[in-house]
Each structure stands twice: as structure tokens, then as C-alpha cells.
Design a protein around this motif. Structure first.
Motif, PDB file in Angstrom:
ATOM      1  N   GLN A  38      27.044  47.210  53.837  1.00  0.00           N
ATOM      2  CA  GLN A  38      27.658  45.914  53.415  1.00  0.00           C
ATOM      3  C   GLN A  38      26.208  45.205  53.909  1.00  0.00           C
ATOM      4  O   GLN A  38      26.060  44.107  52.744  1.00  0.00           O
ATOM      5  N   TYR A  51      46.441  48.998  49.845  1.00  0.00           N
ATOM      6  CA  TYR A  51      45.769  47.912  48.802  1.00  0.00           C
ATOM      7  C   TYR A  51      45.027  47.301  50.492  1.00  0.00           C
ATOM      8  O   TYR A  51      44.908  46.890  51.056  1.00  0.00           O
ATOM      9  N   ILE A  52      43.151  47.886  50.135  1.00  0.00           N
ATOM     10  CA  ILE A  52      42.156  47.330  51.597  1.00  0.00           C
ATOM     11  C   ILE A  52      41.478  47.218  50.284  1.00  0.00           C
ATOM     12  O   ILE A  52      40.789  47.960  49.179  1.00  0.00           O
ATOM     13  N   PHE A  69      29.781  52.033  46.705  1.00  0.00           N
ATOM     14  CA  PHE A  69      29.460  53.540  47.997  1.00  0.00           C
ATOM     15  C   PHE A  69      28.192  54.313  46.924  1.00  0.00           C
ATOM     16  O   PHE A  69      28.297  54.659  46.313  1.00  0.00           O
ATOM     17  N   HIS A 102      31.123  47.839  41.832  1.00  0.00           N
ATOM     18  CA  HIS A 102      31.784  47.434  40.885  1.00  0.00           C
ATOM     19  C   HIS A 102      31.741  46.367  39.990  1.00  0.00           C
ATOM     20  O   HIS A 102      31.684  45.365  41.588  1.00  0.00           O
ATOM     21  N   ASP A 127      37.463  44.159  50.458  1.00  0.00           N
ATOM     22  CA  ASP A 127      36.872  43.486  52.206  1.00  0.00           C
ATOM     23  C   ASP A 127      35.822  42.666  52.731  1.00  0.00           C
ATOM     24  O   ASP A 127      35.012  42.196  51.997  1.00  0.00           O
ATOM     25  N   SER A 130      31.062  52.053  55.289  1.00  0.00           N
ATOM     26  CA  SER A 130      32.286  52.625  55.352  1.00  0.00           C
ATOM     27  C   SER A 130      31.294  53.932  54.981  1.00  0.00           C
ATOM     28  O   SER A 130      30.329  54.036  54.184  1.00  0.00           O
ATOM     29  N   SER A 154      39.078  44.498  37.402  1.00  0.00           N
ATOM     30  CA  SER A 154      38.728  44.854  36.314  1.00  0.00           C
ATOM     31  C   SER A 154      38.205  43.591  34.707  1.00  0.00           C
ATOM     32  O   SER A 154      39.753  43.043  34.602  1.00  0.00           O
ATOM     33  N   GLU A 210      41.068  49.959  40.517  1.00  0.00           N
ATOM     34  CA  GLU A 210      39.868  49.920  40.616  1.00  0.00           C
ATOM     35  C   GLU A 210      39.145  50.541  39.132  1.00  0.00           C
ATOM     36  O   GLU A 210      38.417  50.567  38.611  1.00  0.00           O
ATOM     37  N   ALA A 224      38.131  46.292  55.088  1.00  0.00           N
ATOM     38  CA  ALA A 224      37.850  48.355  54.324  1.00  0.00           C
ATOM     39  C   ALA A 224      35.657  47.883  53.647  1.00  0.00           C
ATOM     40  O   ALA A 224      36.336  48.069  52.292  1.00  0.00           O
ATOM     41  N   GLY A 225      35.167  47.782  53.804  1.00  0.00           N
ATOM     42  CA  GLY A 225      34.001  47.918  53.348  1.00  0.00           C
ATOM     43  C   GLY A 225      33.816  48.628  52.299  1.00  0.00           C
ATOM     44  O   GLY A 225      33.691  49.965  52.431  1.00  0.00           O
ATOM     45  N   GLY A 226      33.571  47.956  50.868  1.00  0.00           N
ATOM     46  CA  GLY A 226      33.331  48.877  50.100  1.00  0.00           C
ATOM     47  C   GLY A 226      34.356  48.939  48.885  1.00  0.00           C
ATOM     48  O   GLY A 226      34.460  49.293  47.433  1.00  0.00           O
ATOM     49  N   ASN A 227      35.571  48.889  49.539  1.00  0.00           N
ATOM     50  CA  ASN A 227      36.703  48.684  48.565  1.00  0.00           C
ATOM     51  C   ASN A 227      37.794  47.274  47.978  1.00  0.00           C
ATOM     52  O   ASN A 227      37.611  46.377  49.204  1.00  0.00           O
ATOM     53  N   ARG A 228      36.752  47.112  47.067  1.00  0.00           N
ATOM     54  CA  ARG A 228      37.214  45.277  46.518  1.00  0.00           C
ATOM     55  C   ARG A 228      37.667  45.088  46.023  1.00  0.00           C
ATOM     56  O   ARG A 228      38.644  44.635  46.391  1.00  0.00           O
ATOM     57  N   ALA A 229      39.314  45.996  45.361  1.00  0.00           N
ATOM     58  CA  ALA A 229      40.045  45.515  45.076  1.00  0.00           C
ATOM     59  C   ALA A 229      40.614  48.007  44.962  1.00  0.00           C
ATOM     60  O   ALA A 229      41.415  47.472  44.158  1.00  0.00           O
ATOM     61  N   ASN A 253      36.243  52.445  58.486  1.00  0.00           N
ATOM     62  CA  ASN A 253      35.610  51.374  57.987  1.00  0.00           C
ATOM     63  C   ASN A 253      34.926  50.744  59.165  1.00  0.00           C
ATOM     64  O   ASN A 253      36.088  51.215  60.262  1.00  0.00           O
ATOM     65  N   GLY A 312      36.192  42.776  42.031  1.00  0.00           N
ATOM     66  CA  GLY A 312      37.320  44.142  42.280  1.00  0.00           C
ATOM     67  C   GLY A 312      38.424  43.690  41.065  1.00  0.00           C
ATOM     68  O   GLY A 312      39.190  44.559  41.410  1.00  0.00           O
ATOM     69  N   TYR A 333      28.570  53.334  52.506  1.00  0.00           N
ATOM     70  CA  TYR A 333      28.409  51.345  51.716  1.00  0.00           C
ATOM     71  C   TYR A 333      28.386  51.428  52.989  1.00  0.00           C
ATOM     72  O   TYR A 333      28.789  51.482  54.097  1.00  0.00           O
TER      73      TYR A 333
END
Lengths: 382, 382, 382, 382
Positions: A295, D166-167, A304, C308, D169, A279, C326, D285, D262-267, A274, C324, A293
């Protein structure tokens, strides 16, 4: 034959002939078939102690001659390169002898059993002025090379995190026999040096140099049968699983894990990086794809991208098949050997060189010391 | 060299040397490296009209000699096999001439331009008593071979559905030049014969024989530049996209689609098969994995399993690398050539033979007729 | 309570109370909790023939009153909307009676048993000037709404292909009892009308109007037990599986498939759309994600993005939880009901209206006729 | 209304009304709609300092009354339960006051700012004999509950590894304003306590109690605007990212990571657990799916199964929609509240109770101390 007309050739002598011997032989054969390098390898000789076996393998793998003593191979005038695919405890002796004989040297990883050995090996090749390389092949997956390119171009900005795993499951069965990879005197460390060294190399390649580490390890199955149907048991003397945290010199944080007890993960060599602006994710089990990914993509369209790195715009792949046609594990070695040939052509040792091997060894050593001392340990500089 | 000591060899003469020539050459080279077949191929000669090009390719691909006239290659006594990797319109003439000269014949797909041609080709090889094969390589992906094994063992029961696609995107740009694959007089049909024939072969291999079909097609971009920077335009004379419904003799229902305008799908060769007791999914873009579902799994634990078909229990893969280490597109051809060598050894043409090629052609013809007549058409039996 | 202070309310009378009754009730309750609509629904009455059951369900679902005769519900002055969640064969009678009584009408899909019925229903609501809607809920998944937005903005250009499936597996067990959904006189068609109508609606929403179709179907299990432990068997009188090809008025090609015998696919409602400039993929089983590909992305970086669709920039989702997090199946109905409330507020029937329901019915009818006549059939215009 | 006839009710007083207030209110409303619990919640009162806001939210969320002082809510006789959805620094005062007033207490996580506070809170509820719960909701995702069931049944054997992340962004943009979650005096720790506490809870639930830990953290963006368009900057006083290694009392090894960069990881709330006999993977997710691997599956058929945990055999899901129909984030809270109602009914505090909250706090504290002392720290027992 094969692109050799009017080309410089290097005559390869290989020490060892099992799994990695097959991989390297295949790679040498692939270089002139797929690439137009200035220097072309010739499979000149192979060494192994068991004459019947080495004779048979010479024929299968395509070597012109064989020896039953590796020292004899090094002495021969018709050998330009020594390729080391033996268990780890033999790397240093062979590499140093080869360098002293003026041969270029390429070795399987990890470079050495200890940092002392690694230091001696680097000194030897530098003193001899030969070209040297260590086989951290995963760098040469086209998707990983493309990740490197994106990072170097600043596409994901300053790196904040890497989480990398090389998790396997081939030791889950307690009846799987003891192999040399489980014996400290032959292998050095267990998962740490064997597969941990691969993700350390990927992290050094993609993120930068390690500053300090703290780790843990475990020996999950402590005894194993000495052979396939043996009732005699031998001691496992290395780690079955290892994980560590790391800080990099550029400030990035790292989380690393290597194990052979992660059921369902056959070759779970994976990372996610990241950065400030994006990422990148990669997984060896689906090695032609890279997930990227950004930003700065339009907000509603951020996500992604799954990129099949087999196109004409991706590193190395135009030498192989049309876009969308997968390549496999072996092609990482063909690409690596292309670099080795270029190194021999220019006289400049390509990366990962023995210096990279030694730096990797310093990280391995720091992880081991952190485990023994139960605290953070700084990684030695070269 | 290479497992040839004391072995029977067959001397291969290849007609053509572009993409598929490279693929086939690589496959012949891989056979003795990875497998212990009774018969071993020798790259004896290659034919092409452009002398400079064919000479250069002979060197790169590893052929001992070259010819500028394919007829000359067929006449030679030192050639045992003719391998046809030319555009489609030449398959029939070459194959028939080769068979008449007593050579074994292997041809790229689709077998022919028409069913009439295919019939003549099959007659010729059968009359000559030579071994024949057509290169529907995707059958030989280990995951597909494993799917076949599961189906034959009755693991998914009677088959009810197949939905198969081969969808690509390399023609999306209207400036992509006209190639021989877009000209009816050279290629026969467009997506239907080129990539549609692959999924027809997979369906025949895995499900059974087609009974009847109804289809549609389209020519999306009707004119293209004649070359990379040409302003002159040529007519596209074949389909850019084609889809059809099918009924199989065993009652299964099929849905098929081939197109070169499916953006983001580089090599979207995919199928899902649903049987009475389970389902199977495969995707060429992640070709080492197979997804398998069993209806008789414990209810709460039912779900598609993602199996990395690179283990010792999977077809062909123990010849390559350890479990979890991916192989690629080219290995489907190595596996295919292993079958061809075994066919030559035993005198029995392996599947897919010219007979399979002709049956495939009957499906292609029925699809084409159904499109022209706008109704269901029965597929001819052999 | 709940955003009703000073707001216009509509009093809902629901006919039926099983699965879809629960879904609709939950949706009405969600509208004022999550959205600030001008009109707010009140759960005023519910009708069912079994008094004990309807009384109990009224309490659970939150209806103020109940009736045992739907005609009585329609007669009541304190009911503004009739919501039809009965089996299909009752839709027409109830909808027409409700419209004649001046009630707004919302009906489960498919709208009717036949195009004739559908035509009469549309005539009735139009003559009465009431607001009408049919519950093709999948349009209202935020990811699908976002796909629609991208298409309308021209982001993927002219559409060339849609391949859509709604494949399930709940009928694989031959002992699963006969339900009303398997009886022609109650349901009309089987998979075609039940789940096929959903993908037809998605195609009409995203691609455009159908021009012509050709299809096939099958009745895989012909008899089923009449109840859970019954030994008495009843006839299945509708299709278990159905597929068809389609041409759209804008030239796009479509491939559609509906089945309840696709093991491992619980709710495999999926589509991929390919346009001149990009592609879009969606899968109900992972309904918050949308995959989008753009041909004009930088070549080396082209690949499907997995988005997402739970962000502030995506349709409907800012009414729910942070990015994020759901949402599920039920939220498609809450979003649908928001549209219905807005329709009542403005007097304009929202899409999908009864007109959409009728157009859908014309496609269903054409598919059925094409199967019976074994040739392409044009889809009737409204 | 709604299943309340003849049922015991508990009257809920909620302190706070933002994001989590909406989530909890929705959950209370869902309990009697979806489940047949013995005790049914009534939304009796809500407290907040801003009268206009709390009045409006009372109406939207469905509370009968409101207060502008939380102490007043606790004093009221018509309140049986105090639900705490305030920032972290208020949890202790409110919980202790509520317990002393004899109210059951449910609190958002993390339980407290410090272990001292947590200890006092647990003492207070135990002394008062009231029912208590802390809202680690992710335990209640059906897929996670199913994972728990498999582990308890011994299906994956003794656990060797957990890797959990648990990452997110949402802080990547340095212009995102300072919120209470970034201020030490209001929140305690940053990512560690906020999202790290969730994965600690999942690990305690699925693997067991922590023995010792060693961690690292970082403050990546040190200053942020005080509001959306503010040019005034405030100090971030907590960690933006945190990772740690852990050893469990049962010997398992853990690797944990929490970050908002952690870009691209919403939840990106994910875990993989490896046991002696199998493995389990989950990802928020795609929260309805669970991946499960069994080592004792037939060798060639081993692979992770992707199970859509929405079937009748999965925990909680039969209360919702048919198999294959996804539920979302909010349903984890409905399931949690079902447990809370059962706890009130039986008088036994359900897990995660305040005791779980305190144990979680001990892990958080040990991680923090390990970071400050740069060495492994033992986790305190209760």
C-alpha cells in the motif's frame, strides 16, 4: 557417502510405502545432496504388511532393510526415527509406541483421528522427550516461507483477512473408486481433515491462532465402486466438500474452502492475505511465484508484484538451482526434513510439531461441531 | 541398492562439478528412484583440477572416486560413460578422447565452439560406435514433450509461426563480474550459443530444420570486474543480446531472441507456435503449464486452454507425483537421463544426439555469419 | 447541448462510415461528455457513395447532414474538419483536397500508400497551415500513456530492447472472403501496413526513431472467395504475415511481428520494453493493466507489478470511472480526439501528426525494401 | 436524431447526478448509437437540490431540463421514466411516488434500506402496472451473459459450488473521509449491501435462489474525518467487511466475501462456479475474458480455456467492436438499458426487476440476522 563423513547420522524407519513413502524417501535422500545439515538421515528400514511389496519398495526407495510388522521396526535398536506415512487411523498407535521406545517421530497429517488421540500423541512424545514433527509441507515452499518473513517483518502490517482454498477435482467422476480417504473409520473426516488441515496450518503459520469458526459440508457422491472395475458399491462416509468462516485471536477474518469437486483445479491450494499495509497471494499450481502488494508503494505504481521466489534472497532456494529455475512439490518435503534434522540435532522439535498438529486438530474439531450444531463454535486452546 | 538388483549398470565418469555437475548427478540419482529403466547409472568417478574441491564434491554429489586429470578418468576401465559438464572450449577434446577410448559420451550444450569442432566430435562418436547425447534438457519438460506429441499428431496442423525467446536479466548490473560465459575463447558466442542454442533446439524439435536466418547482436556492457570485489576490469568478448529471423524448410517463419538484459525475466524461456489448426504456448517460469488453442473448437468457446501437464496422460509425469503436483527444472534432466540410459540399453543414440548438436551449431554459425555480413545466410545441412 | 454553451465548436465532416466511422463518431460524442475541452466537435456531415447507406448511418451515428460525394463535403463552408475513415488508397486525395480547402485533417492509419504520397500529404497540410493528425490510437490507452510517462521520467533508464507484436487470427480460415485489406492497390501492404504500422508507432512513441531494419514476410493463403458465399476466387496481393528486426538511433534493439494467422490471438497487440533500470509490458487484450519491473526494487521483492491503470494518478482515467473500473478500445479514440480538439484550439498539430505518419511510412518502406533486397536497409529521415 | 425517426421514445427523468448519474446518462446515449431498439430514450429532465450543480450537470450529461425538487420531476407530464441514482435511503420514497404517478421506474441497487421498504416498492410498481428494474449491472457483462448461457444449456451440469468475492481497497487509508456509504441511516449496510448485493445478484442469476446463510462482519476503521482535510471525526456505522456461507435451494454451496480492505484489489468482483461437468471463472478487473473448464474434454487436454468474449458468437458484443477489441464497465449499463427499453416496449419488466431487488434484500437481511444471532438463518421467500 554424501556429506556423512564425520557427521552424526540418524537411522530412519518408515511405516508405510505408498505415495507419501516415496515423497519422504526422496526428501531424506535430498537433504545431504542439497544441504549441509549437522545430522544426516540414513534409510535404515521400512515396514509394510505385504512382504513382496515392501521388499520391492525397499529396493526402489533405497532402504537397507524391511519389516512386515511395524512393531518390529520400533523394537529395533538400529532405528532412531519412526516416520509414519500410513492411513490416518494408525498414526496414534504407531506414534505412541515409537515415543515410548524413545524414537523421534515424524507423522503425516492430519496428526490424528480426533483431538483425544492428538492429545495422547503429544503427551507421549513430550513425556518421552523425543523430537516430533507433523508433515504440513506447504509451509516449506520457499514462496510461503518468504511470505512468512514479510509478515513477521511487519511488511503488510496487521492482518485483516485471509481467504484460503484447497480445491481439487479428482472425485468428480462418480466411478472413481472408494479409497481409504473416503471412509470415516480410516480417515476421520474427508476434505476437511485431508486438505482442509493444510490450509488451516498455513493460516496458523501466517496469520495466527483461530478463535472461533462456523462451517458447512456436503457429501456429494454418496456411493462409489469398491475397486477400479468393481460393480459392488461402498458407502462414502465423509465430507466431499467443506467450507467455513473463522475469526482469529488477533481479529483477522478468514474464509476457508476445501473440496474435491472443483473441476479444473488439480491442486488449487491458494491463499490471499490482506493486511493493513499490503497483501500476499500464493497458488500451489504455480508454486514458485508469490504475489505481493504494498500500500505504501507510489500510488500510480501500486500493483501486485509477481516474484519468482527462486533467488539467492529467498528462503531455501540457494540450495537448489540458479534464480529463475523452478523447484517442485517434492522440495517442500526436502526443506521440511532439513528442519527435522536440525530439530534432532538441537533436541528442539521444529514447527509444525505435534503441538501444531493438535492445535490443527482443535480447529478441525470445532469446524465439525459447528456444522453439527449449526452455529459458531470456539476453538479449544491447548 | 535401488532397482539395481539383476540390472545392467553403467559407470559414469563426470568431468566438471559445478552447477551442471550438480544437476547431472542429481539426475542420475533420480533415474532408478523414479523410473524402471533397463540400465542403471552408477556414479563412479568425477574429475576436476582442484583436488580439495573435487574431493569434497565427490562426497556431496555421491561419486565413489575422483581424479584431478580428466584424461585419467577416460583411461579407467571401470568407467563406461563420460559426462562433460565443463566450459565449452573443453567439450571437443574430452568428447573425442572419450569416444576413442570407447566410452559413451554425453555433453553439455552447446556441443562445440565451432561447426568444425562439432563435425569432428560427431565423426569421433560415430566412428567409435558409442552412444552420444547433448544436453538440451528443455525438450524433456513434460509440457514440451506433450506439445511435441500434439504437433506430431497433427493437432495444430501445418506450422506457420514460431516466436521463441530465452531472455534473462542476470547481467543487468554492470558490476556483475566477468565469467567464462563472457569470454569468447572459452565460450564461443555469448547469449547466442548459451541460451539461443536452447531455443534453436526447441524449434528444431517442435517445428523442423532451419533453412535460412538473419540476425543482429550487441555487446551492451563491454567491460566487467574480474572478480566479485575486483577493481581490475576485463573485456567482455561475446554478445550480451542476440535476435534473429528464420525461415524453416517447411515454410514456417521464426522470430528468436536471446538476451541477459531483459529486467524481470529470470529464466524467460518461452515460445508460441501457431499452426493451421491451433497454437501452443509454453513458459519455463511456469513450466508445468502448457497453453493450447484449437481453431476447431466451437467458435464461442475458442480460447487458450491452460493445461497443468502433471497428469497421468502427460509424458513422464506419472513417474513423479499425483496430478497437480509440480515438478521443477531438475526433472527435465532426470527425463533426459532416462533417454540416455535407454540409448545405452539399445545402442541407439537418443535425440538430441551429437548430430542434433551439430545441426544446432550450423544454425548458430549461420546466425553469426548473417550478423557479420548483414544479410540472410543459408543454414548448412549435415 | 453538452458543454457547448459559450464554447468554440468545430464542425466535423467525415468521409466513410464503416467500422472506423462508428469508432470516430463515438469518440467525438464522448469528448464533451467526459472532458472539458476548449473546442467541442459537432457532427456536421458525413459522405459516402451509397445514398441509402450513408443516410441511414448519418442518423445512427448522429450526423446532421450527408453527402454522396466527398468533394462536396470539402467544399462546404459549414465544415471545419475533414475526418478520413476510407480505405487507404483514398487518404492522399482527400487529405490534400481538404488541406487546400483550409480544413483541419485527421486520417486513419497508415497515413498513405507510399512515402511519396505521405510526403505530399504532409506538404499539403503544412502549406495550408491546418491542424493534422493520424489515428494511431493505441498510444492513447491510459496504460500506454503511463508507460510513456515512466520512460520519460527515466524510470526504466536507457532502453535496450523492445519486442512488439500485433498478432491476430481472423484470416486463418481460407474461406474468409477477400476484403480491401488484402488487395495491394487499395491497401498498400497487408499486415505490415495495417497492424505493423501500429506497433511501429508504439515503438516510435516509446523508444525513439528507427535507424535500420531487416524483415521477412509471407503470403500464406494466396486466393480467397470474392464474397461470403462466392465460389469465385480472387488473388490476395499483400502479405499475410511479416516480421522484422530493427536498430534504433539510440542503440535499442527491436523485434517486431505482425500476422493474421496466430490462432487464439484475437487482438494480440503486445510489447515488452527492457531498459537499464526496469521493464514494461502491455497487452491490448487486457488493456487496462500495465506490468512494470524495477531493477532497483529490494532484491527479494523484485518482480513485475501488475498495475490496473484506472486510478486517479493515471493519464486520462479520472475523466471516466472510479479506480478499478475498466475502459475499452473506444476510449483510446476519445482520448485521441481530446488531443485533436486541443490541437485545433492551440493551432499546434498534436502527435501523432502527419509528420509521424510519414516517419512511420518510412519504416514501412524500409521493411519492404529489406525484404525485397534480403539485407538491412536504413530508414529514411524526414 | 439517432435512430429515432419513426420510433417510440421514452422521456427519462433522472433523480441524482453524481457517479451513477453519469453512468446512466452515458448508457441512455449509447442505446440508440449501438443498438436498434424499438423504444429510444430521451434525456428529458434531471433533478438535484443544488441548482448550480444540477444545471451544470444537465448540460454536461445532455439533459434538456432540470429541476431542484425531485417531486416536481415526477409531476411533469413530459416524463415517462424515473431513474433513481440517489443514496439508498431515498430509493423507496422516490420509487413509490414515481409508480403512483404512472412512471416506469429504474433504481440503483440495493433496491431498498430494508425488506419492508423493498416490499412496499414492489407492491407500488406492481399496483401501478409500470415497468421496473434495479441496476445490478454486472449481469450484463458479455462474459457473464455467456456464462449464463452455458449454464442454461447444461454445459457445466448441476452446480455444486460458487465462490464469489467483491473485494476492494479504497477504505484502507484511515484518513479517507466518511461518505454516505459509511453511514447506516443513509446506506443501510456497508459492504454487505453495497458490493455484497452485487455478488448475491450474480449468484441468483447464475446459480439460483438462496436457501440459508451464516455470516460475519467487521467494522475495521471506526471513525473517519468528516471531509478531505477535516480534523473533525465521524462514526462509521456500517460494516467494512463481510463474509458468509450459503446453501442454495438446488443444493449448491456458496462462499461469499465483500470487503474494502483487500489491498491491491481495486474492483475484485470475481466468481468461480463448479458444476458436475465443468467450471466457470470471471474477474471484473479483466472483464472481457471468461475462463471455462469442461470435464468431458479429452483428459490430457483438460484445462481452463481463456475466452475473450468479444466475438460475434458472444452476447451483446456484435453491437460494439470487432472480436478482440475490449469493452469496459460502462457497456454493462448500456446493455442493461437495452433490456429496460425492451421491457418498456413489451410491458414486461426485465430481470433484475424490483422482485429481484427484493429477493436480494431478503438475502441481505438473512445475512445480517445470522451475524446478529450467530447461527444459520433461512432466507425468506417472496
Amino acid at each position: 557417502m554424501m556429506r556423512q563423513a564425520g557427521k552424526k547420522t540418524v537411522r530412519v524407519g518408515m511405516v508405510g510405502y505408498r505415495f507419501m513413502g516415496k515423497v519422504h524417501s526422496n526428501a531424506y535422500r535430498g537433504v545431504p545432496f542439497f544441504f549441509d545439515t549437522e545430522v544426516v538421515p540414513i534409510l535404515q528400514g521400512i515396514a509394510g504388511r505385504d512382504e513382496d511389496a515392501v521388499k520391492r519398495e525397499a529396493q526402489i526407495l533405497g532402504f537397507a532393510t524391511y519389516e512386515t510388522d511395524w512393531r518390529r521396526l520400533i523394537e529395533r535398536d538400529d532405528i532412531d526415527v519412526i516416520d509414519i506415512v500410513t492411513p490416518n487411523h494408525m498414526h496414534a498407535d504407531i506414534a505412541i509406541a515409537a515415543a515410548e521406545a524413545g524414537k523421534h517421530v515424524i507423522s503425516e497429517k492430519p496428526l490424528a483421528m480426533t483431538t483425544e488421540q492428538g492429545r495422547q500423541m503429544l503427551d507421549a512424545v513430550q513425556k518421552a522427550g523425543v523430537v516430533h514433527m507433523v508433515c504440513h509441507n506447504y509451509r516449506f515452499a520457499p514462496a510461503v516461507q518468504f511470505a512468512k518473513k514479510l509478515i513477521e517483518e511487519g511488511r503488510i502490517g496487521q492482518i485483516r483477512h485471509i481467504r484460503a482454498q484447497y480445491i481439487q477435482d479428482w472425485l468428480m467422476d462418480p466411478n472413481t473408486p472408494l479409497t481409504w480417504r473416503l471412509q470415516k473409520d480410516v480417515t476421520g473426516t474427508g476434505t476437511l481433515g485431508d486438505i482442509g488441515s493444510h490450509i488451516i496450518d498455513l493460516a496458523r503459520f501466517l496469520v495466527g491462532e483461530f478463535s472461533e469458526v462456523v462451517g458447512m459440508w456436503d457429501m456429494i457422491v454418496k456411493q462409489r465402486p469398491l475397486g477400479e472395475n468393481s460393480t459392488e458399491m461402498g458407502e462414502v462416509t465423509v465430507d466431499d466438500a467443506c467450507s467455513f468462516l473463522a475469526r482469529f485471536h488477533n481479529g483477522a477474518m478468514g474464509v476457508f474452502e476445501a473440496t474435491r469437486f472443483a473441476g479444473g483445479n488439480r491442486a488449487g491450494n491458494r491463499f490471499e492475505i490482506n493486511g493493513e499495509k499490503g497483501s500476499i497471494r500464493w497458488d500451489l499450481e504455480n508454486m514458485n511465484s508469490l504475489q505481493v502488494y504494498f500500500q505504501d508503494d507510489e500510488p500510480a505504481l501500486q500493483g501486485f508484484r509477481t516474484i519468482h521466489c527462486t533467488g539467492e534472497h529467498h528462503p531455501y532456494t540457494s540450495a537448489y538451482w540458479p534464480t529463475g529455475h523452478s523447484i517442485g512439490y517434492e522440495h517442500t518435503f526436502i526443506n521440511l526434513m532439513v528442519n527435522f534434522m536440525q530439530g534432532i540435532s538441537t533436541g528442539v522439535s521444529p514447527s509444525p510439531s505435534f503441538e501444531d498438529g493438535l492445535r490443527n486438530q482443535y480447529v478441525l474439531e470445532a469446524v465439525e461441531q459447528s456444522i453439527l450444531s449449526r452455529q459458531w463454535v470456539a476453538v479449544q486452546s491447548i
